[in-house]
Design a protein around this motif. Structure first.
Motif, mmCIF file in Angstrom:
data_model
loop_
_atom_site.group_PDB
_atom_site.id
_atom_site.type_symbol
_atom_site.label_atom_id
_atom_site.label_comp_id
_atom_site.label_asym_id
_atom_site.label_seq_id
_atom_site.Cartn_x
_atom_site.Cartn_y
_atom_site.Cartn_z
ATOM 1 N N GLU A 2 -14.205 35.725 -27.848
ATOM 2 C CA GLU A 2 -14.943 37.053 -27.845
ATOM 3 C C GLU A 2 -14.244 38.176 -27.047
ATOM 4 O O GLU A 2 -13.578 37.674 -25.991
ATOM 5 C CB GLU A 2 -16.364 36.659 -27.137
ATOM 6 C CG GLU A 2 -17.192 38.133 -27.138
ATOM 7 C CD GLU A 2 -18.589 37.560 -26.263
ATOM 8 O OE1 GLU A 2 -19.416 37.055 -27.060
ATOM 9 O OE2 GLU A 2 -18.395 37.730 -25.382
ATOM 10 N N TYR A 3 -14.159 39.261 -27.822
ATOM 11 C CA TYR A 3 -13.423 40.316 -27.045
ATOM 12 C C TYR A 3 -14.433 41.394 -27.088
ATOM 13 O O TYR A 3 -15.546 41.642 -27.797
ATOM 14 C CB TYR A 3 -12.465 40.901 -28.188
ATOM 15 C CG TYR A 3 -11.288 40.115 -28.455
ATOM 16 C CD1 TYR A 3 -10.078 39.945 -27.692
ATOM 17 C CD2 TYR A 3 -11.545 39.075 -29.646
ATOM 18 C CE1 TYR A 3 -9.091 38.959 -28.263
ATOM 19 C CE2 TYR A 3 -10.541 38.290 -30.138
ATOM 20 C CZ TYR A 3 -9.371 38.449 -29.358
ATOM 21 O OH TYR A 3 -8.447 37.393 -29.829
ATOM 22 N N ALA A 4 -14.388 41.925 -25.719
ATOM 23 C CA ALA A 4 -15.379 43.135 -25.140
ATOM 24 C C ALA A 4 -14.439 44.137 -24.705
ATOM 25 O O ALA A 4 -13.599 43.867 -23.958
ATOM 26 C CB ALA A 4 -16.583 42.580 -24.535
ATOM 27 N N VAL A 5 -15.105 45.297 -24.644
ATOM 28 C CA VAL A 5 -14.486 46.453 -23.934
ATOM 29 C C VAL A 5 -15.500 47.201 -23.032
ATOM 30 O O VAL A 5 -16.565 47.050 -23.097
ATOM 31 C CB VAL A 5 -13.709 47.640 -24.840
ATOM 32 C CG1 VAL A 5 -12.854 46.812 -25.842
ATOM 33 C CG2 VAL A 5 -15.027 48.180 -26.086
ATOM 34 N N VAL A 14 -19.398 44.152 -26.892
ATOM 35 C CA VAL A 14 -18.591 42.989 -27.640
ATOM 36 C C VAL A 14 -18.034 43.577 -28.834
ATOM 37 O O VAL A 14 -19.228 44.230 -29.630
ATOM 38 C CB VAL A 14 -19.599 41.706 -27.933
ATOM 39 C CG1 VAL A 14 -18.740 40.684 -29.125
ATOM 40 C CG2 VAL A 14 -19.889 41.026 -26.913
ATOM 41 N N VAL A 15 -16.714 43.466 -29.433
ATOM 42 C CA VAL A 15 -16.334 44.315 -30.537
ATOM 43 C C VAL A 15 -15.799 43.333 -31.393
ATOM 44 O O VAL A 15 -15.554 43.807 -32.606
ATOM 45 C CB VAL A 15 -14.986 45.354 -29.897
ATOM 46 C CG1 VAL A 15 -15.816 46.426 -29.182
ATOM 47 C CG2 VAL A 15 -13.808 44.528 -29.342
ATOM 48 N N ALA A 16 -15.776 41.972 -31.045
ATOM 49 C CA ALA A 16 -15.191 41.068 -32.120
ATOM 50 C C ALA A 16 -15.272 39.489 -31.637
ATOM 51 O O ALA A 16 -15.527 39.260 -30.375
ATOM 52 C CB ALA A 16 -13.599 41.239 -32.336
ATOM 53 N N THR A 17 -15.622 38.702 -32.441
ATOM 54 C CA THR A 17 -15.973 37.367 -32.230
ATOM 55 C C THR A 17 -15.197 36.583 -33.308
ATOM 56 O O THR A 17 -15.330 36.851 -34.448
ATOM 57 C CB THR A 17 -17.694 37.079 -32.343
ATOM 58 O OG1 THR A 17 -18.313 37.571 -31.432
ATOM 59 C CG2 THR A 17 -17.830 35.424 -31.663
ATOM 60 N N LEU A 18 -14.200 35.646 -32.634
ATOM 61 C CA LEU A 18 -13.406 34.916 -33.767
ATOM 62 C C LEU A 18 -13.581 33.392 -33.593
ATOM 63 O O LEU A 18 -13.823 32.948 -32.399
ATOM 64 C CB LEU A 18 -12.035 35.133 -33.483
ATOM 65 C CG LEU A 18 -11.557 36.748 -33.606
ATOM 66 C CD1 LEU A 18 -10.228 36.922 -33.233
ATOM 67 C CD2 LEU A 18 -11.931 37.037 -34.998
ATOM 68 N N THR A 19 -13.520 32.630 -34.693
ATOM 69 C CA THR A 19 -13.764 31.216 -34.297
ATOM 70 C C THR A 19 -12.287 30.662 -35.049
ATOM 71 O O THR A 19 -11.738 31.059 -36.116
ATOM 72 C CB THR A 19 -14.841 30.699 -35.512
ATOM 73 O OG1 THR A 19 -16.133 31.469 -35.243
ATOM 74 C CG2 THR A 19 -15.041 29.304 -35.410
ATOM 75 N N PRO A 20 -11.801 29.585 -34.228
ATOM 76 C CA PRO A 20 -10.433 29.082 -34.691
ATOM 77 C C PRO A 20 -10.694 28.307 -36.159
ATOM 78 O O PRO A 20 -11.606 27.983 -36.400
ATOM 79 C CB PRO A 20 -10.500 27.817 -33.429
ATOM 80 C CG PRO A 20 -11.296 28.055 -32.442
ATOM 81 C CD PRO A 20 -12.334 28.984 -33.274
ATOM 82 N N ALA A 36 -7.891 40.380 -33.558
ATOM 83 C CA ALA A 36 -9.318 41.399 -33.541
ATOM 84 C C ALA A 36 -8.995 42.763 -33.985
ATOM 85 O O ALA A 36 -8.372 43.377 -33.267
ATOM 86 C CB ALA A 36 -10.093 40.973 -32.460
ATOM 87 N N ASN A 37 -9.244 43.065 -35.096
ATOM 88 C CA ASN A 37 -9.265 44.624 -35.400
ATOM 89 C C ASN A 37 -10.766 45.237 -35.555
ATOM 90 O O ASN A 37 -11.621 44.666 -35.911
ATOM 91 C CB ASN A 37 -8.703 44.639 -37.090
ATOM 92 C CG ASN A 37 -7.164 44.083 -36.889
ATOM 93 O OD1 ASN A 37 -6.522 44.661 -36.150
ATOM 94 N ND2 ASN A 37 -7.062 43.198 -37.759
ATOM 95 N N PHE A 38 -10.936 46.105 -34.795
ATOM 96 C CA PHE A 38 -12.276 46.871 -34.586
ATOM 97 C C PHE A 38 -12.044 48.401 -34.554
ATOM 98 O O PHE A 38 -10.772 48.917 -34.462
ATOM 99 C CB PHE A 38 -13.065 46.446 -33.593
ATOM 100 C CG PHE A 38 -12.054 46.419 -32.130
ATOM 101 C CD1 PHE A 38 -12.226 47.377 -31.413
ATOM 102 C CD2 PHE A 38 -11.665 45.162 -31.927
ATOM 103 C CE1 PHE A 38 -11.463 47.258 -30.248
ATOM 104 C CE2 PHE A 38 -10.880 44.929 -30.733
ATOM 105 C CZ PHE A 38 -10.978 46.281 -29.774
ATOM 106 N N ASP A 39 -12.880 49.196 -34.825
ATOM 107 C CA ASP A 39 -12.857 50.646 -34.750
ATOM 108 C C ASP A 39 -12.433 51.161 -33.468
ATOM 109 O O ASP A 39 -13.127 50.613 -32.436
ATOM 110 C CB ASP A 39 -14.144 51.256 -35.161
ATOM 111 C CG ASP A 39 -14.403 51.135 -36.620
ATOM 112 O OD1 ASP A 39 -13.633 50.991 -37.420
ATOM 113 O OD2 ASP A 39 -15.574 51.026 -37.022
#
Length: 77
Positions: A2-5, A14-20, A36-39
């Motif tokens: 999980e990526y958060a800013v 939280v701006v992106a959640t990824l699964t392996p 992770a790519n986000f606006d």
């Protein structure tokens, strides 16, 4: 993963959640990259939260042992 800013280090969005994509049944150490790519948004702090599988599963030769998770680099552009 999980990526958060945050702008203040207290309130994170939280701006992106990824699964392996790799199977957890792979033996031995391996490397996996996450992107992770986000606006674009204002932010001064980045939080990356990754969870290990906890306890190594019964099919693995180290079954029952606490799993390890290592992070080598975090690149923010």
């Amino acid at each position: 993963m999980e990526y958060a800013v945050s702008e203040d280090s207290k309130n994170y969005e939280v701006v992106a959640t990824l699964t392996p994509e790799r199977s957890a049944k792979k033996e031995g150490p391996f490397t996996e990259s996450f992107e992770a790519n986000f606006d674009a948004r204002p932010g001064r702090y980045v939080r990356v939260h990754a969870r290990s599988i906890g306890t190594i599963p019964s099919w693995h030769r180290a079954a029952g042992v606490e799993a390890w998770l290592f992070a080598d680099e975090v690149i923010v552009e």
